[in-house]
Design an enzyme around this catalytic site. Structure first.
Site, mmCIF file in Angstrom:
data_model
loop_
_atom_site.group_PDB
_atom_site.id
_atom_site.type_symbol
_atom_site.label_atom_id
_atom_site.label_comp_id
_atom_site.label_asym_id
_atom_site.label_seq_id
_atom_site.Cartn_x
_atom_site.Cartn_y
_atom_site.Cartn_z
ATOM 1 N N ASP A 83 33.857 47.111 -38.880
ATOM 2 C CA ASP A 83 32.596 47.026 -39.619
ATOM 3 C C ASP A 83 31.941 45.659 -39.443
ATOM 4 O O ASP A 83 32.594 44.655 -39.137
ATOM 5 C CB ASP A 83 32.796 47.320 -41.097
ATOM 6 C CG ASP A 83 33.861 46.429 -41.739
ATOM 7 O OD1 ASP A 83 34.839 46.064 -41.046
ATOM 8 O OD2 ASP A 83 33.720 46.101 -42.930
ATOM 9 N N GLU A 97 36.296 47.021 -43.972
ATOM 10 C CA GLU A 97 37.140 45.910 -44.424
ATOM 11 C C GLU A 97 36.372 44.893 -45.259
ATOM 12 O O GLU A 97 36.932 44.269 -46.166
ATOM 13 C CB GLU A 97 37.774 45.217 -43.207
ATOM 14 C CG GLU A 97 38.797 44.145 -43.557
ATOM 15 C CD GLU A 97 38.192 42.786 -43.904
ATOM 16 O OE1 GLU A 97 38.789 42.047 -44.722
ATOM 17 O OE2 GLU A 97 37.125 42.457 -43.348
#
Length: 399
Positions: free
Chosen positions: A88, A146
């Site tokens: 991400d 995350e």
């Protein structure tokens, strides 16, 4: 040797791994919105000799198993190692001037997860190519989310990515460490994190008549000062911890006392006991100050992620692996205790885990992680992948 065979495969992909990282950097997607990145990763594995572990896992997660072709390492037990990387990006507008600058407004790979993904994909490809010679199995975990609580790790664990896995490794490119270095710590490595939001409510009114009001700004200001004493007066100096208030908001006008004030921040700690103590003191201080000033309060205090605690045996194996010059040119460096947090710790709650840091300091001016001009030295990419493949082979071959 099998390790050297994977290194040769990776050497042949030296330019490809850079191009892959740059493509991902140019097309970032923030946490929990990484659908196109997940599809890019999924397509990479199409036609390859792997087993899918459900797709997706959680919201956008991807996990595959590389089944080794040899029976076992000779000790009668077939081992499985998981390797995890996150993919991400952050909700940041990129300000760097590079040809592969983000084309997605308000999104940027300002932490290096583009590099993590490129490294993990090429690691997987090299291990797939030597699959028949592996005396055990490898699970490759591409994790979403995350950067943002509640993180994607726990949902992937719930989805079965750690089933029958013996240990897990992961790592982070680290822009303050020199290229060609790797930091490996035993025990405490990264802090756990708690998020808090406190709303202090008084009674608003005109700024010319404060005696008719109950001013929440005054009460909140005293709280900001008081909570800093938790670290200096309630904790042993040997117990590292940080309390940060990053938002203090009392919307209104210059001549109006607001009805309420909202405070947000985070706490970084290395044990559940210290977290519990800090939360207890938060509540005691809030209760005392609001009572003294005639206000009320609401507190949300969420312990998001536990600390990253590296397994001693895995850390020792990694240090031995590097000191043996197993990856030519990769050297150990002294890793610092990092107060940032990582939901890799969720995996470590289930099985032994090791989280390392790869030196990626860029040439020229250095910008820290999460800065809109953040970048890395791409020379680190190949060494990172070689560490993963070499360590994986060692792990599976050793009794």
């Amino acid at each position: 040797m099998l390790k050297e065979k994977t290194y040769g495969i990776l050497d042949s992909k030296a330019q490809e791994i850079i191009e892959m990282r740059r493509y991902l950097h140019q097309h970032p997607e923030p946490s929990f919105k990484e659908s196109k990145t997940a599809e890019y990763i999924r397509k990479f594995y199409e036609g390859k000799d792997i087993e899918w572990i459900r797709y997706p896992v959680g919201l956008n997660g991807i996990a595959v198993k590389i089944k080794g072709g040899k029976k076992d390492s000779g000790n009668g037990k077939r081992k499985t190692l998981a390797i995890r990387g996150d993919f991400d990006a952050l909700a940041i507008q990129e300000e760097s001037d590079v040809p592969y600058k983000s084309v997605n407004p308000g999104a940027m790979h300002a932490c290096g997860h583009d590099a993590h993904t490129a490294i993990l994909l090429e690691t997987a490809d090299a291990l797939i190519k030597v699959r028949e010679e592996l005396p055990g199995d490898i699970v490759i975990i591409h994790q979403y989310g995350e950067e943002l609580s509640p993180g994607g790790a726990q949902s992937m664990i719930d989805g079965g990515v750690l089933d029958n896995v013996d240990a897990i490794i992961g790592g982070h490119v680290w822009a303050s460490y020199e290229p060609g270095t790797i930091a490996v710590r035993s025990g405490m490595t990264m802090a756990g994190r708690a998020y808090f939001e406190a709303v202090i409510t008084g009674r608003g009114g005109h700024g010319s008549q404060p005696y008719r009001c109950v001013d929440p700004i005054v009460a909140a200001s005293h709280f900001v000062v008081a909570v800093q004493s938790i670290i200096s007066r309630n904790l042993d100096p040997a117990d590292p911890a940080v309390v940060t208030i990053g938002r203090f908001e009392g919307l209104g006008s210059f001549n109006i006392i607001p009805n309420s004030v909202t405070l947000q921040g985070d706490v970084r700690i290395f044990s559940d006991e210290i977290n519990d103590l800090i939360e207890k003191r938060f509540r005691e201080i809030l209760a005392g100050i609001t009572a003294a000033y005639g206000c009320s309060y609401d507190l949300v205090y969420n312990y998001d992620f536990p600390p990253v605690i590296n397994d001693d045996k895995l850390a020792a194996s990694a240090r031995k692996f590097i000191e043996a010059d197993s990856v030519p040119g990769l050297k150990l460096c002294q890793g610092e205790l990092i107060m940032g947090s990582e939901d890799f710790s969720c995996f470590q709650q289930k099985i032994p885990g090791l989280y390392v840091f790869f030196g990626a300091k860029p040439e020229g001016e250095f910008y820290p992680h999460h800065h809109p001009k953040f970048n890395i030295n791409e020379s680190c990419l190949l060494n990172c992948a070689k560490f993963y493949t070499g360590f994986a082979v060692d792990f599976l071959e050793q009794p």
